[in-house]
Scaffold this active site. Structure first.
Site, PDB file in Angstrom:
ATOM      1  N   ARG A  36      -2.783 -30.245  25.486  1.00 49.10           N
ATOM      2  CA  ARG A  36      -3.389 -30.563  24.241  1.00 49.10           C
ATOM      3  C   ARG A  36      -2.690 -31.742  23.395  1.00 49.10           C
ATOM      4  NH1 ARG A  36      -6.399 -27.858  20.233  1.00 49.10           N
ATOM      5  NH2 ARG A  36      -5.450 -27.925  18.043  1.00 49.10           N
ATOM      6  N   ILE A  62      -9.926 -31.592  16.028  1.00 49.12           N
ATOM      7  CA  ILE A  62      -9.880 -30.965  17.128  1.00 49.12           C
ATOM      8  C   ILE A  62      -9.423 -29.385  16.795  1.00 49.12           C
ATOM      9  CG2 ILE A  62      -7.578 -31.744  17.361  1.00 49.12           C
ATOM     10  CD1 ILE A  62      -7.256 -31.257  20.126  1.00 49.12           C
ATOM     11  N   SER A  63     -10.200 -28.407  17.211  1.00 45.17           N
ATOM     12  CA  SER A  63     -10.288 -27.180  16.769  1.00 45.17           C
ATOM     13  C   SER A  63      -8.884 -26.552  16.960  1.00 45.17           C
ATOM     14  CB  SER A  63     -11.336 -26.181  17.687  1.00 45.17           C
ATOM     15  OG  SER A  63     -12.643 -26.832  17.269  1.00 45.17           O
ATOM     16  N   GLN A  64      -8.568 -25.371  16.113  1.00 51.25           N
ATOM     17  CA  GLN A  64      -7.273 -25.018  16.580  1.00 51.25           C
ATOM     18  C   GLN A  64      -7.427 -24.225  17.768  1.00 51.25           C
ATOM     19  OE1 GLN A  64      -8.257 -21.849  13.020  1.00 51.25           O
ATOM     20  NE2 GLN A  64      -6.724 -20.807  14.298  1.00 51.25           N
TER      21      GLN A  64
END
Length: 216
Positions: A36, A62-64
Site C-alpha cells: 500500500r 485512496i480509500s481506507q
C-alpha cells in the site's frame, strides 16, 4: 521504504481488518501482500497502513484499508472472473483485485492518475490489469460484459447501462447517495430472474463525475 520495514504497522493493519469483520483469508492475504505504501504520495507513506483514507493527486483519495478489503470481500472473487472498476485512482484497489481475479479493467477520468496508476502497476508486475482513460459513467458499448463491477466513487444512483454489463450471477458494488455527505454501499446481484439489491454499510467517497477531465 518497503512494507517489511514496518512490521508493527503491518501487524496492526491486519489486526484491524480482522477486528472489523474481514474474514476471507484470500482477501486478508492479498491485503498483506499488496504494498500500500507504494500507492500513496511519498509524504503519506509513514501513514499508509493506518485505517484511514489518504489524499492523492487531482483531489481524489485512496480509500481506507477496511473499505478496500470489505468491498473486495463482498465481490466474492474467483480467478475466472473479469472485473470492471470505475475509478482507478492510484491503482491500489485494482492491484488488490488483480490478485484474486483473472482480468481487471479499471477506468479513470484523470489522465495524470491513469498514467501514474498504469506505470505503477506495470512496475509491480500486476500484468492482468488494464488502465483505461475514460468516462466511467459513459463507457463504450463494446466493453463488457463483466462478472464483477466495483465503483469507487459516489453515485447518486447506479446507471442502468452499468447494471446491464453484469453477467448472470454477477455482482456489482457501489457507494450510492449524495455527492457531499454519507453514502450507502449497495450490492447488486444479477440472477436469471432479475436484480437482487442489498444495502451494506455507510461510507464516504469522492463524487463520480461525468466525462474525461479536460486539464488533468
Amino acid at each position: 521504504m518497503t512494507s517489511h520495514q514496518h512490521p508493527h504497522e503491518k501487524m496492526m493493519f491486519q489486526l484491524t481488518l480482522r477486528r472489523r469483520g474481514i474474514s476471507d483469508q484470500a482477501v486478508l492475504r492479498t491485503m498483506e501482500e499488496v504494498p500500500r505504501e507504494l500507492f500513496v504520495d511519498e509524504a503519506d507513506r509513514e501513514g499508509a497502513y493506518r485505517d484511514s483514507a489518504l489524499p492523492i493527486a487531482c483531489g481524489q483519495t485512496i480509500s481506507q484499508p477496511f473499505v478496500v478489503a470489505y468491498m473486495t470481500e463482498q465481490l466474492q472473487l474467483q480467478k475466472r472472473h473479469r472485473v470492471l472498476e470505475i475509478g482507478a485512482g492510484s491503482g491500489y484497489q485494482a492491484a488488490v483485485l488483480s490478485r484474486l481475479a483473472g482480468q481487471v479493467l479499471t477506468v479513470e477520468r484523470y489522465r495524470k492518475l491513469a498514467d501514474a496508476a498504469r506505470a505503477r502497476l506495470e512496475k509491480l508486475d500486476y500484468h492482468n490489469v488494464e488502465v483505461m482513460l475514460g468516462d466511467g459513467l459513459n463507457l463504450p458499448a463494446n466493453i463488457g460484459p463483466f462478472d464483477r463491477i466495483i465503483v469507487t466513487a459516489a453515485m447518486e444512483q447506479i446507471p442502468e447501462n452499468l447494471v446491464e454489463r453484469l453477467e448472470v450471477g454477477g455482482i456489482l458494488i457501489a457507494p450510492v447517495g449524495p455527492h457531499q455527505g454519507v453514502q450507502t454501499l449497495i450490492r447488486l446481484t444479477r440472477s436469471p430472474n432479475g436484480i437482487d439489491r442489498k444495502e451494506l454499510v455507510e461510507v464516504r467517497f469522492v463524487p463520480a463525475l461525468p466525462g474525461v477531465a479536460r486539464e488533468l
